[in-house]
Motif scaffolding. Structure first.
Motif, PDB file in Angstrom:
ATOM      1  N   ARG B  89      24.595  37.528  26.313  1.00 39.09           N
ATOM      2  CA  ARG B  89      24.800  38.831  27.117  1.00 39.09           C
ATOM      3  C   ARG B  89      25.139  38.395  28.622  1.00 39.09           C
ATOM      4  NH1 ARG B  89      25.138  44.282  26.690  1.00 39.09           N
ATOM      5  NH2 ARG B  89      24.160  45.276  28.386  1.00 39.09           N
ATOM      6  N   THR B  91      27.796  37.709  31.913  1.00 38.51           N
ATOM      7  CA  THR B  91      28.822  38.385  32.216  1.00 38.51           C
ATOM      8  C   THR B  91      29.762  37.018  32.146  1.00 38.51           C
ATOM      9  OG1 THR B  91      28.524  37.491  34.444  1.00 38.51           O
ATOM     10  CG2 THR B  91      27.830  39.866  34.106  1.00 38.51           C
ATOM     11  N   VAL B  92      31.166  37.630  32.014  1.00 34.95           N
ATOM     12  CA  VAL B  92      32.265  36.770  32.164  1.00 34.95           C
ATOM     13  C   VAL B  92      32.167  35.414  33.291  1.00 34.95           C
ATOM     14  CG1 VAL B  92      34.842  36.127  32.260  1.00 34.95           C
ATOM     15  CG2 VAL B  92      33.773  38.069  30.976  1.00 34.95           C
ATOM     16  N   LEU B 128      38.133  41.434  34.225  1.00 37.94           N
ATOM     17  CA  LEU B 128      36.776  41.372  33.304  1.00 37.94           C
ATOM     18  C   LEU B 128      35.798  40.705  33.848  1.00 37.94           C
ATOM     19  CD1 LEU B 128      38.837  40.834  29.898  1.00 37.94           C
ATOM     20  CD2 LEU B 128      37.921  43.019  30.748  1.00 37.94           C
ATOM     21  N   GLY B 130      33.142  41.127  35.514  1.00 37.53           N
ATOM     22  CA  GLY B 130      31.798  41.597  35.612  1.00 37.53           C
ATOM     23  C   GLY B 130      31.345  41.869  34.234  1.00 37.53           C
ATOM     24  N   ARG B 131      32.252  41.896  33.298  1.00 44.14           N
ATOM     25  CA  ARG B 131      31.886  42.342  31.986  1.00 44.14           C
ATOM     26  C   ARG B 131      30.829  41.503  31.321  1.00 44.14           C
ATOM     27  NH1 ARG B 131      35.969  46.115  30.274  1.00 44.14           N
ATOM     28  NH2 ARG B 131      35.300  45.818  28.268  1.00 44.14           N
ATOM     29  N   TYR B 132      30.012  42.086  30.355  1.00 42.88           N
ATOM     30  CA  TYR B 132      29.320  41.098  29.521  1.00 42.88           C
ATOM     31  C   TYR B 132      30.009  40.782  28.205  1.00 42.88           C
ATOM     32  CZ  TYR B 132      25.026  42.507  32.007  1.00 42.88           C
ATOM     33  OH  TYR B 132      24.019  42.781  32.918  1.00 42.88           O
ATOM     34  N   GLU B 135      30.725  42.776  25.215  1.00 48.62           N
ATOM     35  CA  GLU B 135      31.308  44.021  25.364  1.00 48.62           C
ATOM     36  C   GLU B 135      32.964  43.776  25.184  1.00 48.62           C
ATOM     37  OE1 GLU B 135      28.460  45.973  28.627  1.00 48.62           O
ATOM     38  OE2 GLU B 135      30.128  45.411  29.205  1.00 48.62           O
ATOM     39  N   LEU B 136      33.298  42.566  24.899  1.00 49.61           N
ATOM     40  CA  LEU B 136      34.623  42.026  24.917  1.00 49.61           C
ATOM     41  C   LEU B 136      35.238  42.054  23.505  1.00 49.61           C
ATOM     42  CD1 LEU B 136      34.741  39.181  27.746  1.00 49.61           C
ATOM     43  CD2 LEU B 136      35.078  41.449  27.812  1.00 49.61           C
ATOM     44  N   GLN B 140      39.471  38.392  24.057  1.00 51.51           N
ATOM     45  CA  GLN B 140      38.997  38.271  25.317  1.00 51.51           C
ATOM     46  C   GLN B 140      37.540  37.092  25.445  1.00 51.51           C
ATOM     47  OE1 GLN B 140      38.228  42.472  25.859  1.00 51.51           O
ATOM     48  NE2 GLN B 140      40.170  42.836  26.972  1.00 51.51           N
ATOM     49  N   ARG B 141      36.873  37.305  24.621  1.00 49.47           N
ATOM     50  CA  ARG B 141      35.631  36.380  24.563  1.00 49.47           C
ATOM     51  C   ARG B 141      36.098  35.007  24.255  1.00 49.47           C
ATOM     52  NH1 ARG B 141      32.081  37.727  20.131  1.00 49.47           N
ATOM     53  NH2 ARG B 141      32.298  40.012  20.969  1.00 49.47           N
TER      54      ARG B 141
END
Lengths: 323, 252
Positions: B89, B91-92, B128, B130-132, B135-136, B140-141
């Motif tokens: 968990r 962030t990117v 992306l 700031g995204r965890y 959540e992708l 994307q991950r």
């Protein structure tokens, strides 16, 4: 809100709880009394021999157990483990029984060191088991831990029964601050030092949480980092077992709550995990002191009830399935 | 740059990689293809020191991978396996920042932040940042992990089946990125692929493995031929040039 402000807010909350901790209890001592200058030698003694040590013990135990839980979760890449569900605390208890049988007169510090050794061995067995079984995620990992913990606990019970130490074992395996006095809790400060160490190595633990391949790729000495983490976790478990006894769920609930809100970056979350753990345990102790005052409910019992409820709520809310 | 000499790996009695030798010196994309169990990933893992080497030696920039300090290697070669970030968990941006770990040991400088921004831009992950990770989407991950490896800024990059779990659109865009990393950034990329057509469309060089051995190694035109592919996969195929793109089709 920025992390810095949140951190100050958390520390402020802890300070309020700390003050509250000084004035709740069976002995007479109130804020008005202190403010009115009505402090006599007896009151001071109560404050410095009992209240301050007890409150400090709750803060220290809470902070270090929560951080130990977080480390355990990072190192095993699983959200559902903590020292008291993988056999670490139980092994520390077994260590206490064994050393008390062999050297009843040994100082507490020496006993604690022996318990640490046992805790480390127990944790290593757990890690070896989940690697051997190639378990990585899901609920099987904590289940294996619980089984191992049960076996170790049974061994401790057997020995304690034979050596007439069941009462002591009870004290080690269920957290209670009512016996804390000056001179009997200071080992817990080691836990704070260990938390600081965890914070210093936070990046390495975060990387280890990403798994061995990623760690090795980035040039991290993965096995060494895991070993360091296991030593920290085992020492924290042993220190708490030897002084106040295990408190369940702190290491499980606090890191889960904090990382859900703030992510897994150790450097960012370790201070918050420590503060939240300290606050939760002290809060539970205060509750235990006041619910049926002047009698007490041990913190382990309160924490067991509160922790289980929070944990069930966490599972029910169903965070993203990363095991 | 990379030199693998007679690398061998045993699982019990069987040689899963059998005296595989490979030399890579120039920027470009090299694809390793072969059927399941041919030893592709194992070979890659040994070169990247993720698995111990049973026999033979591997060098990166002349440094023996089994004897060189992990941190020194981590500035020269990076590797991405299939399963990453079990407990992630992060962030990117944090994740990509960890790609700078071999250079910064955790204290990010302005230069590190510039590299992180570059990697974010290269993989179009800016929005992306700031995204965890949890959540992708899978694609994307995967891109976030590739960005981490790019931020690591090594000349050699090893990717183990980066197209797993990607649909065709994401798979193609991933391979275009790999191509651009070689062309624009001068990277020496080795990529393990399941799909022969991705290899023939995007690689400069194809290495074919079977039963732990390297059985063919050369430019696409030399390796993606009916004779070689049939021998490697044990399957009759048609290889055709379609609008200048060499494609391999199975026979019913």
């Amino acid at each position: 809100m920025s992390d810095r402000r949140l951190l100050s807010l958390g520390l402020l909350g802890l300070a309020v709880l700390f003050v509250a901790g000084l004035f709740v209890g069976a002995g007479k001592l109130s804020l008005a009394q202190v403010a009115g200058g009505g402090i006599d030698a007896e009151t001071l003694r109560l404050l410095f021999v009992s209240r301050i040590p007890r409150t400090a013990a709750a803060l220290l135990a809470g902070a270090s157990l929560a951080v130990a839980g977080l480390l355990m979760q990072m190192l095993s890449s699983n959200r559902f483990v903590e020292p008291s569900t993988v056999g670490t605390s139980e092994a520390a208890g077994l260590g206490m029984v064994v050393v008390t049988m062999l050297f009843p007169g040994a100082p507490v510090f020496a006993k604690m060191l022996v318990a640490s050794g046992f805790a480390l061995a127990g944790t290593c067995v757990f890690v070896a088991l989940i690697r051997r079984l190639r378990l990585k995620s899901g609920l099987l990992v904590p289940l294996v831990g619980l089984i191992l913990a049960g076996i170790i606990q049974a061994m401790a019970h057997f020995l304690a029964y034979r050596a007439d130490l069941l009462q002591s074992l009870g004290a080690w395996s269920s957290g209670d601050f009512s016996m804390v006095l000056r001179g009997r809790y200071e080992l817990l400060w080691i836990g704070l030092v260990l938390c600081a160490l965890a914070l210093l190595a936070a990046d390495r633990f975060t990387l280890a949480g990403l798994g061995r391949d990623v760690s090795v790729n980035l040039g991290l000495a993965y096995e060494k980092v895991v070993a360091l983490g296991l030593v920290i976790v085992s020492l924290i478990a042993a220190v708490t077992v030897a002084t106040i006894g295990t408190i369940p769920f702190v290491g499980l609930v606090v890191p889960n709550l904090v990382t859900t809100a703030m992510g897994d970056n150790g450097r960012r979350v370790i201070p918050f995990v420590a503060i939240a753990g300290a606050g939760l345990v002290l809060g539970c102790d205060l509750l235990g002191r006041s619910l049926r005052s002047p009698y007490e409910i041990p913190v382990g019992v309160i924490m067991g009830v509160a922790g289980a409820a929070i944990f069930l709520a966490l599972i029910a809310r169903g965070r993203p399935a990363h095991g | 740059m990379i030199e693998a000499a007679a690398l061998t790996k045993f699982y019990g009695e069987t040689r899963v990689v059998d005296r595989a030798s490979l030399t890579l010196t120039t920027p470009g994309v090299t694809a390793i293809i072969g059927p399941n169990g041919a030893g592709k990933s194992t070979l890659l893992s040994m070169i990247a020191r993720l698995l111990p080497i049973d026999e033979g030696r591997a060098f990166v920039d002349g440094l023996d991978v089994t004897r060189t300090k992990g941190a020194d290697l981590a500035r020269r070669i990076s590797v991405l396996r299939q399963e990453n970030g079990l407990l992630a968990r992060l962030t990117v941006r944090d994740l990509i920042g960890f790609g700078r770990f071999p250079h910064s040991r955790g204290r990010l400088t302005a230069a590190d932040h510039a590299k992180i921004d570059e990697a974010l831009a290269f993989l179009e992950l800016g929005p992306l940042a700031g995204r965890y990770l949890d959540e992708l989407s899978g694609g994307q991950r995967q891109r976030a992990f590739v960005a981490m490896v790019l931020a690591q800024d090594t000349r050699a990059i090893l990717l183990d089946e980066p197209l797993n779990n990607l649909d065709i659109r994401h798979a193609v865009s991933m391979m275009r990125l790999v191509r651009r990393a070689a062309d624009e950034l001068g990277k020496v990329v080795v990529v393990v692929l399941h799909d022969i057509n991705f290899a023939s469309a995007f690689a400069d060089r194809v290495v074919a493995m079977r039963d732990g051995r390297i059985v063919a190694d050369g430019p696409v035109e030399a390796v993606v031929t009916e004779a070689v592919i049939e021998a490697v996969f044990g399957l009759p195929v048609m290889v055709r040039e379609i609008e200048g793109q060499r494609s391999c089709l199975f026979r019913r």
